[in-house]
Structures are given as structure tokens and as C-alpha cells.
Design a protein around this motif. Structure first.
Motif, PDB file in Angstrom:
ATOM      1  N   PHE A 182       0.840  -1.194   0.000  1.00  0.00           N
ATOM      2  CA  PHE A 182       0.000   0.000   0.000  1.00  0.00           C
ATOM      3  C   PHE A 182       0.881   1.252   0.000  1.00  0.00           C
ATOM      4  CE2 PHE A 182      -3.425   2.825   0.599  1.00  0.00           C
ATOM      5  CZ  PHE A 182      -3.164   3.670   1.664  1.00  0.00           C
ATOM      6  N   GLY A 183       1.897   1.229   0.863  1.00  0.00           N
ATOM      7  CA  GLY A 183       2.800   2.372   0.940  1.00  0.00           C
ATOM      8  C   GLY A 183       3.405   2.716  -0.404  1.00  0.00           C
ATOM      9  N   ALA A 184       3.716   1.675  -1.168  1.00  0.00           N
ATOM     10  CA  ALA A 184       4.373   1.886  -2.457  1.00  0.00           C
ATOM     11  C   ALA A 184       3.471   2.596  -3.459  1.00  0.00           C
ATOM     12  CB  ALA A 184       4.829   0.538  -3.008  1.00  0.00           C
ATOM     13  N   ILE A 185       2.153   2.374  -3.383  1.00  0.00           N
ATOM     14  CA  ILE A 185       1.259   2.962  -4.402  1.00  0.00           C
ATOM     15  C   ILE A 185       0.432   4.131  -3.869  1.00  0.00           C
ATOM     16  CG2 ILE A 185       1.046   0.786  -5.690  1.00  0.00           C
ATOM     17  CD1 ILE A 185      -1.895   0.698  -4.459  1.00  0.00           C
ATOM     18  N   LYS A 186       0.543   4.380  -2.583  1.00  0.00           N
ATOM     19  CA  LYS A 186      -0.354   5.354  -1.923  1.00  0.00           C
ATOM     20  C   LYS A 186      -0.438   6.695  -2.649  1.00  0.00           C
ATOM     21  CE  LYS A 186      -1.223   7.399   2.608  1.00  0.00           C
ATOM     22  NZ  LYS A 186      -0.869   7.460   4.033  1.00  0.00           N
ATOM     23  N   SER A 187       0.697   7.212  -3.021  1.00  0.00           N
ATOM     24  CA  SER A 187       0.705   8.559  -3.608  1.00  0.00           C
ATOM     25  C   SER A 187       0.071   8.584  -4.996  1.00  0.00           C
ATOM     26  CB  SER A 187       2.135   9.091  -3.677  1.00  0.00           C
ATOM     27  OG  SER A 187       2.929   8.175  -4.430  1.00  0.00           O
ATOM     28  N   SER A 188      -0.092   7.417  -5.577  1.00  0.00           N
ATOM     29  CA  SER A 188      -0.709   7.372  -6.908  1.00  0.00           C
ATOM     30  C   SER A 188      -2.224   7.236  -6.832  1.00  0.00           C
ATOM     31  CB  SER A 188      -0.132   6.189  -7.701  1.00  0.00           C
ATOM     32  OG  SER A 188      -0.647   4.972  -7.168  1.00  0.00           O
ATOM     33  N   LEU A 189      -2.746   7.041  -5.623  1.00  0.00           N
ATOM     34  CA  LEU A 189      -4.194   6.846  -5.480  1.00  0.00           C
ATOM     35  C   LEU A 189      -4.898   8.199  -5.374  1.00  0.00           C
ATOM     36  CD1 LEU A 189      -4.150   3.913  -2.888  1.00  0.00           C
ATOM     37  CD2 LEU A 189      -4.409   3.754  -5.391  1.00  0.00           C
ATOM     38  N   PRO A 190      -6.098   8.305  -5.978  1.00  0.00           N
ATOM     39  CA  PRO A 190      -6.803   9.602  -6.014  1.00  0.00           C
ATOM     40  C   PRO A 190      -6.934  10.300  -4.660  1.00  0.00           C
ATOM     41  CG  PRO A 190      -7.926   8.032  -7.420  1.00  0.00           C
ATOM     42  CD  PRO A 190      -6.824   7.264  -6.735  1.00  0.00           C
ATOM     43  N   TYR A 191      -7.178   9.528  -3.587  1.00  0.00           N
ATOM     44  CA  TYR A 191      -7.328  10.123  -2.260  1.00  0.00           C
ATOM     45  C   TYR A 191      -6.345   9.510  -1.272  1.00  0.00           C
ATOM     46  CZ  TYR A 191     -11.628  11.670  -4.468  1.00  0.00           C
ATOM     47  OH  TYR A 191     -12.528  12.217  -5.350  1.00  0.00           O
ATOM     48  N   ALA A 192      -5.312   8.854  -1.822  1.00  0.00           N
ATOM     49  CA  ALA A 192      -4.294   8.202  -0.986  1.00  0.00           C
ATOM     50  C   ALA A 192      -4.928   7.211  -0.022  1.00  0.00           C
ATOM     51  CB  ALA A 192      -3.488   9.251  -0.213  1.00  0.00           C
ATOM     52  N   GLN A 193      -6.027   6.600  -0.457  1.00  0.00           N
ATOM     53  CA  GLN A 193      -6.745   5.678   0.419  1.00  0.00           C
ATOM     54  C   GLN A 193      -7.208   4.461  -0.380  1.00  0.00           C
ATOM     55  OE1 GLN A 193     -10.029   8.161   1.659  1.00  0.00           O
ATOM     56  NE2 GLN A 193      -9.166   8.470   3.700  1.00  0.00           N
ATOM     57  N   VAL A 194      -7.526   3.433   0.357  1.00  0.00           N
ATOM     58  CA  VAL A 194      -8.253   2.288  -0.179  1.00  0.00           C
ATOM     59  C   VAL A 194      -9.515   2.129   0.663  1.00  0.00           C
ATOM     60  CG1 VAL A 194      -6.389   0.991  -1.252  1.00  0.00           C
ATOM     61  CG2 VAL A 194      -6.767   0.769   1.210  1.00  0.00           C
ATOM     62  N   PRO A 195     -10.594   1.549   0.141  1.00  0.00           N
ATOM     63  CA  PRO A 195     -10.671   0.752  -1.086  1.00  0.00           C
ATOM     64  C   PRO A 195     -10.699   1.582  -2.372  1.00  0.00           C
ATOM     65  CG  PRO A 195     -12.840   0.879  -0.074  1.00  0.00           C
ATOM     66  CD  PRO A 195     -11.883   1.530   0.882  1.00  0.00           C
ATOM     67  N   VAL A 196     -10.243   0.960  -3.441  1.00  0.00           N
ATOM     68  CA  VAL A 196     -10.323   1.518  -4.771  1.00  0.00           C
ATOM     69  C   VAL A 196     -10.918   0.446  -5.675  1.00  0.00           C
ATOM     70  CG1 VAL A 196      -8.990   2.284  -6.762  1.00  0.00           C
ATOM     71  CG2 VAL A 196      -8.381   3.094  -4.474  1.00  0.00           C
ATOM     72  N   LEU A 197     -11.845   0.863  -6.531  1.00  0.00           N
ATOM     73  CA  LEU A 197     -12.446  -0.072  -7.488  1.00  0.00           C
ATOM     74  C   LEU A 197     -11.960   0.271  -8.884  1.00  0.00           C
ATOM     75  CD1 LEU A 197     -14.668  -2.320  -8.064  1.00  0.00           C
ATOM     76  CD2 LEU A 197     -16.202  -0.400  -8.586  1.00  0.00           C
ATOM     77  N   ASP A 198     -11.455  -0.729  -9.574  1.00  0.00           N
ATOM     78  CA  ASP A 198     -11.137  -0.562 -10.994  1.00  0.00           C
ATOM     79  C   ASP A 198     -12.182  -1.351 -11.756  1.00  0.00           C
ATOM     80  OD1 ASP A 198     -10.168  -0.827 -13.650  1.00  0.00           O
ATOM     81  OD2 ASP A 198      -8.114  -0.557 -12.951  1.00  0.00           O
ATOM     82  N   TYR A 199     -13.101  -0.630 -12.386  1.00  0.00           N
ATOM     83  CA  TYR A 199     -14.250  -1.271 -13.041  1.00  0.00           C
ATOM     84  C   TYR A 199     -14.118  -1.082 -14.545  1.00  0.00           C
ATOM     85  CZ  TYR A 199     -19.154  -2.814 -13.477  1.00  0.00           C
ATOM     86  OH  TYR A 199     -20.312  -3.507 -13.764  1.00  0.00           O
ATOM     87  N   LYS A 200     -13.613  -2.098 -15.192  1.00  0.00           N
ATOM     88  CA  LYS A 200     -13.443  -2.060 -16.650  1.00  0.00           C
ATOM     89  C   LYS A 200     -12.679  -0.800 -17.064  1.00  0.00           C
ATOM     90  CE  LYS A 200     -17.719  -4.612 -16.783  1.00  0.00           C
ATOM     91  NZ  LYS A 200     -18.949  -5.033 -17.429  1.00  0.00           N
ATOM     92  N   GLY A 201     -11.648  -0.509 -16.321  1.00  0.00           N
ATOM     93  CA  GLY A 201     -10.793   0.620 -16.670  1.00  0.00           C
ATOM     94  C   GLY A 201     -11.140   1.929 -15.979  1.00  0.00           C
ATOM     95  N   GLN A 202     -12.330   2.002 -15.392  1.00  0.00           N
ATOM     96  CA  GLN A 202     -12.725   3.225 -14.671  1.00  0.00           C
ATOM     97  C   GLN A 202     -12.400   3.053 -13.195  1.00  0.00           C
ATOM     98  OE1 GLN A 202     -13.841   5.954 -16.114  1.00  0.00           O
ATOM     99  NE2 GLN A 202     -13.939   5.032 -18.160  1.00  0.00           N
ATOM    100  N   VAL A 203     -11.797   4.074 -12.590  1.00  0.00           N
ATOM    101  CA  VAL A 203     -11.428   4.005 -11.179  1.00  0.00           C
ATOM    102  C   VAL A 203     -12.438   4.764 -10.337  1.00  0.00           C
ATOM    103  CG1 VAL A 203      -9.714   4.699  -9.474  1.00  0.00           C
ATOM    104  CG2 VAL A 203      -8.983   3.707 -11.654  1.00  0.00           C
ATOM    105  N   ILE A 204     -12.932   4.118  -9.285  1.00  0.00           N
ATOM    106  CA  ILE A 204     -13.866   4.758  -8.358  1.00  0.00           C
ATOM    107  C   ILE A 204     -13.353   4.551  -6.950  1.00  0.00           C
ATOM    108  CG2 ILE A 204     -16.251   4.807  -7.503  1.00  0.00           C
ATOM    109  CD1 ILE A 204     -17.050   3.680 -10.251  1.00  0.00           C
ATOM    110  N   CYS A 205     -13.393   5.598  -6.159  1.00  0.00           N
ATOM    111  CA  CYS A 205     -12.965   5.553  -4.761  1.00  0.00           C
ATOM    112  C   CYS A 205     -14.135   5.866  -3.835  1.00  0.00           C
ATOM    113  CB  CYS A 205     -11.838   6.544  -4.512  1.00  0.00           C
ATOM    114  SG  CYS A 205     -10.468   6.335  -5.621  1.00  0.00           S
TER     115      CYS A 205
END
Lengths: 200, 234
Positions: free
Chosen positions: A39-62
Motif C-alpha cells: 500500500f505504501g508503495a502505491i499510496k501517492s498514486s491513489l486519487p485520495y491516498a486511500q483504499v478501497p479503490v475499485l477498478d471497473y473495466k478501466g474506470q477508477v472509483i474511490c
């Protein structure tokens, strides 16, 4: 490899409702669970630096509830009109209030707070929900058929947060009956039997 | 007095219908048996709406009943029962009645495709229902036995496997739209009628149709359906 991927920690926490909705729907999904390090490795790349994240057929939703609401909508579980949509959202928000109240005191290691949440806050909240369920005919929370509102209440009653569900449902027989019936859906039954056992 | 009026089971509180009149006056009239009115009664029970469950004593039970019935049928659009009165509007034909109620209660599918999927299951089951009724009405003892054997050894097992395949194709939980619909209630109706008549070893046949058996069991556990089945007239 599925085109639906849900990313979270190795925990039920704020992702379990999405997993339950996906399981019920029968849609194949990748249940990605990240260690702290990953998680630490990818955190800064996440829209809100949080999980959960959904990748739905290429669309990302947080945002856990937005993820769950979207998955519910994709599976026909958000009611059949705007009023039912709102009624379902209302139940979900009420449960979220209860869960957030608990999470706050749990992570603050506030023992009295936790006791208060379990002994007072949860029963009061469940009493409200029982009343609403009764007023809707007692079988389902919204539109007399299954919606994600029922799944949210089920997940709360079955798992709670941090493996601390409400103590007992003796005073809430219709909720207890609903949860029993939800647990019997083949896909839910299967998920509960197969999902990883976690301490949160 | 041949007519029995039952003020119906007031199953847990009024269902709010966003689309139609919430407090419609509903009257269902049929003989004092389950048969062709029971799907409608199950739908009404599931919805938890109040209705008048009017039961006309079977004309074949007494001369009085028969005379009453012959007089009554002249006023019916097709000389038959069941008939539904919804806010005074008259609807006949058992499947039309049930479909109308299913639509009123959001149990007929959510779009045109789902409506057709519901109807498909209902019609498949109706073929077997009609076959069963044909057996009951056959007066020639020998022919009756042949028809009954065919029903038990061929018609029902074949239908069970066909329904099972359909159900599995749709995800295995419900026949249409992965949620409860009239199709599931109709399957419950058919399977529970077989049980009631103790005509067949229902369980042995359902053992092969595992998803169907599980669905029937789950529908039977829906509170209002369970309550109706337990409390309806014999």
C-alpha cells in the motif's frame, strides 16, 4: 483475470460491503489485498491516498460507499425509482453512522467508548432500523424486495467493524429474520464460506 | 349459504406503492380451493396488501352450490373464476390477474426483456399445471392412470430439469434479474402444490434440481408467504 478489481487491505473493514455486493451479483472480480508495504508503495498514486479503490473495466472509483452504491446500481440493487434509491441510501447512511461511531472509539482505544457503542449506540440504531423495516412490511427494507440496504444491514449485523458485530438481535426479530434470509442466498452463502478469515 | 367471504389475512402493514393507488380496494373471487387463484393469493400475500378473499363454495359439492354457481357465472365475463376487482375494475383470466398483480407489486420484471423472462417461466409451469388439471378431470379410469403416470414420470421431472437449467443460466439464485419475481413465486406454487397433493415423491425429483429446490425453500421462508401458507384455508 477479471475486468473488475477491488483493492483494499487484508481485512473486511470498509471493503466488505462491496465484496458482498459483487458476490451476490455473481460477477467475477479480483479481490486484491495489499500488505502495508504494498500500500505504501502505491499510496501517492491513489486519487485520495486511500483504499478501497475499485477498478471497473478501466474506470477508477474511490470512497467505499460510492463504490458499493455503484456496484449495487450495476446489479439492480438500488431500488426501482428515485424514491426507493433514497430510501436505500437512508438505511446505508444510518448504518454508516453506527459503524463510524464505533470505529472512532475503537481506534482511539477508548474502552468506555467502545462499551457505550455496543451497549447503547448499536441497540438504539438497530431499534430505529427495526421500526423502519416493520413499516415497510417486514420482509425487506426498500420496495419489498432485495436492495443493497438489506446487504448493508446484513454485513453490519454479521461482521460489524473490527470483527465486533452487534451483541444480539433478540430485540430486533425482523432484522434477524432478514439477515438469516440474506445469508441463505447461494452466492452469499458461498462467499461467507470461502472468503479469507481476517481479524478486522 | 354457499358463499364464504374471508376477510383476508392482514399481513404486516400496508405496502406503499410509488406508482399506483396505495389504497386500492382489492377483491379476488374464486372457489374455496387454491388451484387457479393461488398464484394471485401468493402475490397479494407477498405484497402484504389487504384484500377481500372471496370464496364461492365448489359447485361440485352440492346441488345448492351448483345452482348458485350457475346463476353467478352468467354475470362473469367468461363464465369462469377467478376474477379480480381492483378499485372496481374487473379483470378475468387467472394469468392476466396474476400478471397484473405482479406488475402492481414490482414483481413482473424491470424491463421488457425481464417481463418476457418472467412470462416464459410462468408459461412453462402453466403447461404442467394444465396437464395436472387434465388428469384430475379425466373420467375414463384407464386413460386417467396413463395420463397420471406420464405426469409423474415424464412431465414433472422434465420441467424440473428445464427450470433448473434456466435458473443456473441466470446465476442460480432467482429466475429473473437476480432478484425475487413472480417467476420464483410461481415455481414455489407449483412445487408446493405437488407436495400438498402427495402425488409424487417431490423430494427425490428435486434432488436433481438443486438450485430449484433451494429457491423453492427460500421463497417459502419469505415471512408473508410462510405466514399465508401456514394460515390459508385448507
Amino acid at each position: 483475470m477479471s475486468d473488475i478489481k477491488l483493492t483494499y487491505f487484508p481485512a473486511k473493514g470498509r471493503a466488505e460491503i462491496a465484496r458482498i455486493i459483487l458476490s451476490y451479483s455473481g460477477k467475477k472480480f479480483t479481490d486484491e489485498r495489499l500488505s502495508g508495504e504494498q500500500f505504501g508503495a502505491i499510496k501517492s498514486s491513489l486519487p485520495y491516498a486511500q483504499v478501497p479503490v475499485l477498478d471497473y473495466k478501466g474506470q477508477v472509483i474511490c470512497q467505499s460507499l460510492s463504490i458499493a452504491r455503484f456496484l449495487a446500481a450495476e446489479s439492480g440493487l438500488t431500488g426501482t425509482n428515485n424514491l426507493e434509491n433514497a430510501q436505500a441510501n437512508e438505511i446505508v447512511d444510518a448504518v454508516a453512522d453506527l459503524q463510524n461511531a464505533f470505529v472512532k472509539v475503537f481506534f482511539a482505544k477508548d474502552q468506555d467508548g467502545v462499551k457505550n457503542a455496543l451497549d447503547k449506540t448499536y441497540p438504539a440504531g438497530l431499534a430505529n432500523l427495526e421500526k423502519i423495516l416493520k413499516s415497510r412490511g417486514g420482509q425487506f427494507f426498500v420496495g419489498n424486495n432485495l436492495t443493497w440496504a438489506d446487504l448493508v444491514v446484513f454485513q453490519f449485523v454479521n461482521d460489524g467493524m473490527a470483527n465486533t458485530p452487534p451483541k444480539d438481535l433478540k430485540a430486533f426479530p425482523k432484522i434477524a429474520n432478514l439477515c438469516k434470509r440474506v445469508a441463505e442466498f447461494p452466492n452469499i452463502k458461498k462467499w461467507l464460506a470461502e472468503r479469507p478469515v481476517t481479524n478486522m | 349459504m354457499p358463499v364464504t367471504i374471508t376477510q383476508t389475512i392482514h399481513l404486516p402493514t400496508a405496502q406503499k406503492h410509488p406508482r399506483k393507488t396505495p389504497l386500492a380496494t382489492i377483491k379476488l373471487k374464486y372457489f374455496n380451493i387454491r388451484a387457479r387463484a393461488e398464484p394471485a393469493r401468493l402475490l397479494l400475500a407477498c405484497a402484504g396488501v389487504e384484500y377481500q378473499d372471496v370464496r364461492v363454495e365448489q359447485p361440485w359439492l352440492s346441488l345448492d352450490n351448483e345452482q348458485y354457481w350457475e346463476a353467478l357465472r352468467t354475470s362473469l365475463p367468461y363464465g369462469q373464476l377467478p376474477i379480480l376487482y381492483w378499485d372496481g375494475e374487473e379483470i378475468a383470466q387467472s394469468l392476466a390477474v396474476a400478471r397484473f398483480l405482479a406488475k402492481q407489486f414490482g414483481l413482473a420484471g424491470r424491463d421488457t426483456l425481464e417481463e418476457a423472462q418472467v412470462d416464459e417461466i410462468v408459461y412453462a409451469i402453466e403447461d404442467a399445471v394444465n396437464a395436472r388439471i387434465d388428469v384430475l378431470h379425466e373420467t375414463d379410469e384407464k386413460r386417467r392412470k396413463t395420463m397420471e403416470d406420464k405426469f409423474i414420470t415424464k412431465t414433472v421431472p422434465t420441467l424440473f430439469l428445464q427450470l433448473e437449467q434456466r435458473l443456473v443460466l441466470r446465476g442460480g439464485q432467482f429466475f429473473v434479474g437476480n432478484n425475487l419475481s413472480w417467476a420464483d413465486i410461481q415455481a414455489f406454487f407449483f412445487c408446493s402444490e405437488l407436495d400438498n397433493q402427495a402425488m409424487l415423491d417431490n423430494q427425490a425429483m428435486l434432488d436433481k434440481a438443486t438450485h430449484l429446490a433451494d429457491l423453492v425453500r427460500r421463497v417459502g421462508k419469505i415471512p408473508n408467504i410462510q405466514k399465508w401458507v401456514q394460515s390459508r384455508p385448507e
